[in-house]
Scaffold this active site. Structure first.
Site, PDB file in Angstrom:
ATOM      1  N   HIS A 193      23.535  13.563  35.126  1.00 47.73           N
ATOM      2  CA  HIS A 193      24.591  12.615  34.780  1.00 47.73           C
ATOM      3  C   HIS A 193      24.274  11.242  35.369  1.00 47.73           C
ATOM      4  O   HIS A 193      23.930  11.122  36.551  1.00 47.73           O
ATOM      5  CB  HIS A 193      25.942  13.111  35.291  1.00 47.73           C
ATOM      6  CG  HIS A 193      26.535  14.187  34.445  1.00 47.73           C
ATOM      7  ND1 HIS A 193      27.284  15.232  34.953  1.00 47.73           N
ATOM      8  CD2 HIS A 193      26.489  14.389  33.101  1.00 47.73           C
ATOM      9  CE1 HIS A 193      27.681  16.017  33.964  1.00 47.73           C
ATOM     10  NE2 HIS A 193      27.211  15.518  32.836  1.00 47.73           N
ATOM     11  N   GLU A 203      25.796   9.842  38.573  1.00 45.48           N
ATOM     12  CA  GLU A 203      25.520  10.694  39.728  1.00 45.48           C
ATOM     13  C   GLU A 203      24.086  10.460  40.221  1.00 45.48           C
ATOM     14  O   GLU A 203      23.437  11.344  40.764  1.00 45.48           O
ATOM     15  CB  GLU A 203      25.769  12.158  39.355  1.00 45.48           C
ATOM     16  CG  GLU A 203      27.227  12.396  38.959  1.00 45.48           C
ATOM     17  CD  GLU A 203      27.511  13.783  38.397  1.00 45.48           C
ATOM     18  OE1 GLU A 203      26.655  14.673  38.551  1.00 45.48           O
ATOM     19  OE2 GLU A 203      28.587  13.976  37.801  1.00 45.48           O
ATOM     20  N   HIS A 226      24.632  17.941  41.253  1.00 46.14           N
ATOM     21  CA  HIS A 226      25.596  16.978  40.720  1.00 46.14           C
ATOM     22  C   HIS A 226      26.453  16.446  41.865  1.00 46.14           C
ATOM     23  O   HIS A 226      26.298  16.842  43.012  1.00 46.14           O
ATOM     24  CB  HIS A 226      26.486  17.643  39.664  1.00 46.14           C
ATOM     25  CG  HIS A 226      25.771  18.003  38.404  1.00 46.14           C
ATOM     26  ND1 HIS A 226      25.953  17.320  37.218  1.00 46.14           N
ATOM     27  CD2 HIS A 226      24.875  18.981  38.128  1.00 46.14           C
ATOM     28  CE1 HIS A 226      25.191  17.863  36.269  1.00 46.14           C
ATOM     29  NE2 HIS A 226      24.529  18.868  36.801  1.00 46.14           N
ATOM     30  N   GLU A 259      27.813  20.779  43.448  1.00 49.04           N
ATOM     31  CA  GLU A 259      28.515  19.495  43.433  1.00 49.04           C
ATOM     32  C   GLU A 259      28.517  18.943  44.854  1.00 49.04           C
ATOM     33  O   GLU A 259      29.281  19.383  45.713  1.00 49.04           O
ATOM     34  CB  GLU A 259      29.947  19.676  42.917  1.00 49.04           C
ATOM     35  CG  GLU A 259      30.043  20.219  41.503  1.00 49.04           C
ATOM     36  CD  GLU A 259      29.783  19.158  40.439  1.00 49.04           C
ATOM     37  OE1 GLU A 259      29.601  17.969  40.805  1.00 49.04           O
ATOM     38  OE2 GLU A 259      29.780  19.501  39.243  1.00 49.04           O
TER      39      GLU A 259
END
Length: 308
Positions: free
Chosen positions: A77, A80, A216, A276
């Site tokens: 992403h 990110e 992420h 994450e």
């Protein structure tokens, strides 16, 4: 694969992998790869396995000599982008230990790391539309008329690369309800239509990874399952990874499809993880980088060690 061999550029400072206050662009990444290759050429390789929409090489860094092939990727992403230097820094520290005669885990494992999976998007999220971009007008429209792309997650064609993989792709498209190019959540006209996602899938199939991890931000959560396709060892390893980190939790995720981790579990029935890292609102600020790394590195180390 194209092998990287240009080490003519220099990077200041003791640590090769650095994140400046103004962010992390593909240019800095390229320089740092050259420096890593120059310093650790005896134990590390850097090879191109594909190209982005704008023709930027997609690089995989390979370290170790073990028979078991494992994979980590980051910066899928765009906003990110902080995950790219986080992963590359972990690779650098493994290389430092290896060169000093340590890192015995690399006798059993070969790590294939792709720190910057979406270079066009990462630059767009930080600097806006690049000069001469063929999609300049469209990008502005897709971004609601704004020239501020800090919240942009997709690649430069407005396709969310983590909604691109053939595992419940149609379900995810219906759930997202995004019909065309957008800052996030548009999975494209069909799975793997974007060169970045297609290259990751091709690399995964060709290398035969035993487990994978996609990095992420944010939330300090570790997702390890996909529609009951995951093997038995997936959850215990996720629990170990979470326990090793600073405040991380192992989470059984529902209502999510078409991600890289989802596809890997579905296609190969092997352990796959989405981590994450950090906490806050994307893009996470550079001043959090060192703290995030300290809490994340033990998580990545447990992943390398693998199931007991």
């Amino acid at each position: 694969m194209q092998i990287r061999g240009d080490s003519s550029v220099e990077w200041p400072g003791e640590s090769i992998v650095r994140l400046e206050q103004e962010g992390y662009r593909s240019r800095a990444y390229s320089i740092q790869l050259d420096r890593l290759l120059e310093k650790y050429s005896d134990i590390l390789t850097v090879e191109a396995f594909g190209e982005s929409v704008l023709g930027e090489p997609l690089w995989v860094v390979r370290l170790g000599k073990g028979a078991e092939q494992v994979h980590m990727n980051a910066a899928v992403h765009a906003n990110e982008w902080i995950t790219a230097p986080l992963l590359l820094r972990y690779v650098e520290e493994l290389a430092i230990r290896r060169l000093a005669g340590g890192a015995p885990e690399l006798d059993a494992v070969t790590l294939w790391a792709v720190p910057l999976s979406n270079p066009d998007g990462a630059d767009l999220a930080q600097d806006g539309i690049p000069p001469g971009c063929a999609w300049a007008e469209e990008l502005a429209a897709w971004n609601g008329g704004s020239r501020d792309f800090r919240r942009w997650k997709a690649n430069i064609r407005g396709v969310d690369l983590n909604d691109q993989f053939p595992a419940g792709w149609e379900l995810e498209r219906e759930r997202r309800g995004v019909a065309g190019p957008a800052p996030q959540d548009y999975g494209g006209p069909h799975p793997l239509c974007e060169p970045e996602a297609a290259a990751l899938a091709r690399l995964t199939r060709e290398a035969g990874f035993s487990r994978v991890l996609s990095l992420h931000t944010q939330g300090k959560e570790i997702y390890w399952n996909y529609r009951d396709c995951e093997p038995r060892e997936s959850e215990p390893l996720a629990a170990r990874m979470a326990a090793a980190g600073d405040g991380y939790q192992s989470v059984k995720l529902t209502g999510s499809d078409a991600g890289y981790k989802d596809w890997f579990i579905h296609e190969f029935r092997r352990p796959g993880y989405t981590v994450e890292a950090g906490e806050g609102v994307n893009p996470l600020p550079p001043e959090q980088y060192d703290g995030i790394y300290r809490g994340l590195a033990p998580v990545l180390a447990e992943f390398i060690r693998g199931p007991l």
